[in-house]
Design an enzyme around this catalytic site. Structure first.
Site, PDB file in Angstrom:
ATOM      1  N   GLU A 138       0.825  -1.228   0.000  1.00 30.56           N
ATOM      2  CA  GLU A 138       0.000   0.000   0.000  1.00 30.56           C
ATOM      3  C   GLU A 138       0.853   1.269   0.000  1.00 30.56           C
ATOM      4  OE1 GLU A 138      -3.542   0.121   2.382  1.00 30.56           O
ATOM      5  OE2 GLU A 138      -3.918  -2.009   2.094  1.00 30.56           O
TER       6      GLU A 138
HETATM    7  C1  LIG Z   1       1.573  -9.956   0.289  1.00 31.08           C
HETATM    8  C2  LIG Z   1       1.270  -8.847  -0.658  1.00 31.08           C
HETATM    9  C3  LIG Z   1      -0.044  -8.425  -0.825  1.00 31.08           C
HETATM   10  C4  LIG Z   1      -0.345  -7.414  -1.755  1.00 31.08           C
HETATM   11  N1  LIG Z   1      -1.659  -7.057  -1.965  1.00 31.08           N
HETATM   12  C5  LIG Z   1      -1.956  -6.163  -2.953  1.00 31.08           C
HETATM   13  C6  LIG Z   1      -3.327  -5.880  -3.304  1.00 31.08           C
HETATM   14  O1  LIG Z   1      -4.264  -6.381  -2.678  1.00 31.08           O
HETATM   15  N2  LIG Z   1      -3.568  -5.049  -4.346  1.00 31.08           N
HETATM   16  C7  LIG Z   1      -2.556  -4.452  -5.063  1.00 31.08           C
HETATM   17  O2  LIG Z   1      -2.836  -3.725  -6.008  1.00 31.08           O
HETATM   18  N3  LIG Z   1      -1.245  -4.699  -4.748  1.00 31.08           N
HETATM   19  C8  LIG Z   1      -0.930  -5.529  -3.726  1.00 31.08           C
HETATM   20  N4  LIG Z   1       0.394  -5.792  -3.400  1.00 31.08           N
HETATM   21  C9  LIG Z   1       1.449  -5.125  -4.143  1.00 31.08           C
HETATM   22  C10 LIG Z   1       2.194  -4.073  -3.338  1.00 31.08           C
HETATM   23  O3  LIG Z   1       1.384  -2.944  -3.172  1.00 31.08           O
HETATM   24  C11 LIG Z   1       3.511  -3.787  -4.088  1.00 31.08           C
HETATM   25  O4  LIG Z   1       4.345  -4.892  -3.837  1.00 31.08           O
HETATM   26  C12 LIG Z   1       4.143  -2.497  -3.666  1.00 31.08           C
HETATM   27  O5  LIG Z   1       3.401  -1.420  -4.176  1.00 31.08           O
HETATM   28  C13 LIG Z   1       5.596  -2.374  -4.170  1.00 31.08           C
HETATM   29  O6  LIG Z   1       5.695  -2.660  -5.530  1.00 31.08           O
HETATM   30  P1  LIG Z   1       6.771  -3.724  -6.033  1.00 31.08           P
HETATM   31  O7  LIG Z   1       6.634  -4.946  -5.215  1.00 31.08           O
HETATM   32  O8  LIG Z   1       6.648  -3.851  -7.504  1.00 31.08           O
HETATM   33  O9  LIG Z   1       8.193  -3.111  -5.665  1.00 31.08           O
HETATM   34  P2  LIG Z   1       9.021  -2.026  -6.493  1.00 31.08           P
HETATM   35  O10 LIG Z   1       8.143  -0.916  -6.923  1.00 31.08           O
HETATM   36  O11 LIG Z   1       9.837  -2.708  -7.528  1.00 31.08           O
HETATM   37  O12 LIG Z   1       9.991  -1.472  -5.355  1.00 31.08           O
HETATM   38  C14 LIG Z   1      11.118  -2.209  -4.887  1.00 31.08           C
HETATM   39  C15 LIG Z   1      11.898  -1.348  -3.895  1.00 31.08           C
HETATM   40  O13 LIG Z   1      12.328  -0.149  -4.546  1.00 31.08           O
HETATM   41  C16 LIG Z   1      11.931   0.972  -3.795  1.00 31.08           C
HETATM   42  N5  LIG Z   1      11.537   2.078  -4.676  1.00 31.08           N
HETATM   43  C17 LIG Z   1      10.713   2.043  -5.746  1.00 31.08           C
HETATM   44  N6  LIG Z   1      10.558   3.263  -6.254  1.00 31.08           N
HETATM   45  C18 LIG Z   1      11.288   4.102  -5.476  1.00 31.08           C
HETATM   46  C19 LIG Z   1      11.517   5.505  -5.463  1.00 31.08           C
HETATM   47  N7  LIG Z   1      10.929   6.335  -6.333  1.00 31.08           N
HETATM   48  N8  LIG Z   1      12.333   6.017  -4.518  1.00 31.08           N
HETATM   49  C20 LIG Z   1      12.922   5.227  -3.602  1.00 31.08           C
HETATM   50  N9  LIG Z   1      12.731   3.894  -3.551  1.00 31.08           N
HETATM   51  C21 LIG Z   1      11.925   3.338  -4.481  1.00 31.08           C
HETATM   52  C22 LIG Z   1      10.697   0.510  -3.013  1.00 31.08           C
HETATM   53  O14 LIG Z   1      10.508   1.287  -1.871  1.00 31.08           O
HETATM   54  C23 LIG Z   1      11.065  -0.908  -2.690  1.00 31.08           C
HETATM   55  O15 LIG Z   1      11.857  -0.927  -1.521  1.00 31.08           O
HETATM   56  C24 LIG Z   1       0.707  -6.790  -2.475  1.00 31.08           C
HETATM   57  C25 LIG Z   1       2.034  -7.195  -2.275  1.00 31.08           C
HETATM   58  C26 LIG Z   1       2.326  -8.210  -1.398  1.00 31.08           C
HETATM   59  C27 LIG Z   1       3.757  -8.643  -1.236  1.00 31.08           C
END
Ligand SMILES: Cc1cc2nc3c(=O)[nH]c(=O)nc-3n(C[C@H](O)[C@H](O)[C@H](O)COP(=O)(O)OP(=O)(O)OC[C@H]3O[C@@H](n4cnc5c(N)ncnc54)[C@H](O)[C@@H]3O)c2cc1C
Length: 592
Positions: free
Chosen positions: A412
């Site tokens: 989130e």
């Molecule tokens: C168990 C679980 C349940 C989930 N449930 C839902 C759901 O119900 N609905 C839904 O839509 N999504 C859901 N998600 C998705 C979740 O919201 C995303 O995993 C989250 O938004 C991060 O995206 P990502 O995993 O692609 O990581 P990435 O965006 O690839 O980020 C990886 C890392 O890079 C860092 N990063 C990225 N951009 C920046 C920046 N601009 N500046 C500094 N650091 C940065 C992040 O902070 C993170 O530490 C769920 C995820 C999990 C693991």
């Protein structure tokens, strides 16, 4: 498009998305301008009298149900929340807690909803995340943006849990970068339907929900651009395929986190939620609500840690003493107690902002989410350490709680992205005022001069006036004065950062982090002070002013004030250059 033009376009898009004309000054935005907007945070909010009795009854019923039917260890082992638990939560009213009564919900405020979620968060993170996915975000777009017809059609079954909801934003290319949704929604020739194509991943409840709020990209009429729109999608629509119903994972194992694809799925235009092309605004607003209940769930878990840590420290003996007799254990226990007190206060105040109709609470909800999730991680770590080796074995709650809590900093809105967001959205207000002054100096005009004068007076006023923090209890006056002075220093630091760095500050995340961290602690301290003040007043009215123990609140304020001074000091005294150079040298190295 060159780099400068691309940046200008990004800024313009963010402006359109996040800012909608003049609004009442909220607490966080006021903070960034050097003001203490006390009426949003003081006196400490209470559940409205009209809801108190029903909320108490529901809480008692919920506790009894959870005591009798919820087995968190079994949910974790089986990686499933049993249907009878879901049905029971529906009966108690948790699954439609804030839905209006006319659509089958309980019509509770966000404050009451947070109390219910705190109760679940005490016991089982899988269950609280499941409820959040269904109610806080899954059906939220329908609650906030649905038409009467849409609510009438969908909400009654969703409010009781007969049907479950999910919120589907994330895709491979759209994680933190939520605006980069690739799922396509093309209108049919007669405009009656949209054809959806694409994949979503990491979606809680995807495989068990009957109604999913799905974000997809639609063409913008009259232009070659596309924008995100929110759709209600049901799994019985031809072309909807669950690719993986339950992705195996580290924690919150009881939740069903899944992947699904849509192949030429025909969705009626009546299923659009909110305005066409405004899906990103819909998604961000929905997530604001989710972040509030995140705070509540983390508060519940923190209180459990406090109970577990205290029990163990009072009973386990080493060196002929209970662990609680050692100062290094006391230090952890005190830190947990202070953190839990602050988390509850911050959750209550943030929820009340929503209930009282503050239009824009996105900075406060982001601060709550980052603060409570980071604090819970430290708290679990402290409790874990107090248990020593015994915490490490499966089936004891702390091992599960540690695994479960790790998602909080990622989901989130990851904490890094939100930290940057807090600083940048917060600094926009004073930044605009400085821009007004700068533009006027560079290119004076009659119209500009009056706006620049107002901006200048506001900046000057904040620079010379230490804000008043109006507590009612005499014994808190010194703390209130300290908080006021720290807000003044914060405002000075924000002004200096804006003047020193100007537009490049948009990319300076290390500066942003210190500003956001200071803002979060200022907000947390405010909430603690407000709660403490209310408790003292309550005790005084009941004639037992001497009895209340507020050592945890006192510790929190002392440590928070010290942290704030540290964050602000770090703006000028830091190792940023060296840190960035070390990262660059590693990131730039070819792989061996
Ligand atoms: C168990 C679980 C349940 C989930 N449930 C839902 C759901 O119900 N609905 C839904 O839509 N999504 C859901 N998600 C998705 C979740 O919201 C995303 O995993 C989250 O938004 C991060 O995206 P990502 O995993 O692609 O990581 P990435 O965006 O690839 O980020 C990886 C890392 O890079 C860092 N990063 C990225 N951009 C920046 C920046 N601009 N500046 C500094 N650091 C940065 C992040 O902070 C993170 O530490 C769920 C995820 C999990 C693991």
């Amino acid at each position: 498009m060159n780099k400068v033009e691309a940046r200008q376009k990004e800024i313009q898009q963010a402006e359109e998305l996040l800012f909608a004309g003049p609004q009442a000054l909220g607490f966080a935005k006021g903070l960034f301008q050097g003001h203490f907007v006390s009426n949003w945070v003081m006196p400490y909010p209470r559940i409205p009298a009209t809801q108190q009795a029903e909320s108490d009854r529901t809480l008692v019923e919920l506790r009894q149900f959870l005591d009798e039917h919820l087995d968190p260890a079994e949910i974790d082992r089986q990686a499933d929340i049993p249907r009878d638990v879901i049905d029971g939560l529906g009966r108690v009213g948790v699954l439609g807690a804030t839905a209006p009564v006319e659509y089958g919900g309980r019509g509770f405020t966000q404050m009451v909803n947070c109390k219910l979620l705190e109760e679940i968060g005490h016991r089982c993170a899988s269950t609280s995340v499941f409820v959040n996915a269904h109610h806080s975000i899954g059906i939220r777009a329908l609650l906030l943006f649905g038409t009467h017809e849409q609510k009438q059609r969908w909400l009654p079954k969703l409010s009781t849990g007969e049907q479950l909801g999910a919120f589907a934003l994330t895709e491979r290319e759209a994680g933190s970068d939520a605006a980069n949704v690739q799922m396509q929604a093309r209108p049919t020739q007669d405009g009656s339907h949209f054809i959806l194509n694409g994949e979503k991943r990491y979606i809680t409840n995807a495989g068990i929900a009957q109604v999913l709020t799905v974000m997809a990209r639609t063409p913008m009429p009259g232009s070659d651009k596309t924008a995100i729109t929110a759709f209600l999608v049901t799994p019985d629509m031809p072309g909807f395929t669950i690719l993986e119903a339950r992705m195996p994972k580290m924690g919150i194992r009881g939740t069903a986190t899944g992947r699904f694809s849509l192949r030429d799925v025909k969705v009626p235009k009546e299923n659009i939620l909110g305005p066409m092309g405004k899906g990103l605004k819909v998604a961000l607003t929905v997530l604001d609500f989710g972040r509030t209940t995140f705070g509540a769930c983390c508060t519940g878990a923190a209180k459990t840690c406090l109970r577990l840590a205290t029990e163990h420290a009072n009973t386990r003996k080493q060196f002929n003493k209970t662990l609680g007799e050692f100062d290094l254990v006391k230090k952890k226990i005190a830190r947990i107690a202070a953190g839990a007190y602050a988390m509850e206060a911050m959750t209550t105040i943030t929820a009340s902002l929503i209930d009282r109709g503050l239009e824009d609470y996105m900075i406060e909800t982001a601060m709550l989410k980052v603060f409570t999730t980071e604090r819970l991680w430290e708290i679990i770590n402290d409790a874990f350490q107090i248990y020593g080796g015994s915490a490490y074995f499966v089936d004891l709650p702390l091992e599960r709680m540690l695994r479960d809590a790790r998602i909080n900093q990622i989901g989130e809105g990851s904490n890094e992205v939100l930290t940057s967001f807090i600083a940048l959205v917060g600094m926009r207000g004073p930044g605009m005022e400085f821009k007004e002054i700068y533009d006027t100096v560079m290119k004076p005009s009659r119209d500009r001069i009056s706006k620049a004068w107002a901006a200048g007076m506001n900046r000057l006023g904040a620079a010379i006036r230490v804000p008043d923090v109006p507590v009612r209890s005499e014994q808190l006056r010194a703390n209130a004065r300290q908080l006021g002075r720290l807000i003044w220093r914060f405002n000075f630091a924000v002004n200096r950062a804006l003047i020193t760095y100007r537009e490049p500050i948009l990319d300076m995340q290390l500066v942003q982090e210190r500003i956001a961290d200071a803002a979060m602690d200022l907000f947390a301290s405010t909430c603690v002070l407000s709660r403490w003040d209310a408790e003292l007043q309550f005790a005084r009215r009941n004639g037992d002013s001497a009895s209340a123990d507020h050592s945890a609140a006192d510790l929190f304020l002392r440590q928070s004030f010290r942290r704030i001074r540290g964050f602000l000091g770090g703006l000028t005294d830091n190792d940023d250059k060296s840190l960035l150079a070390a990262a660059k040298s590693v990131l730039g190295k070819p792989r061996s």
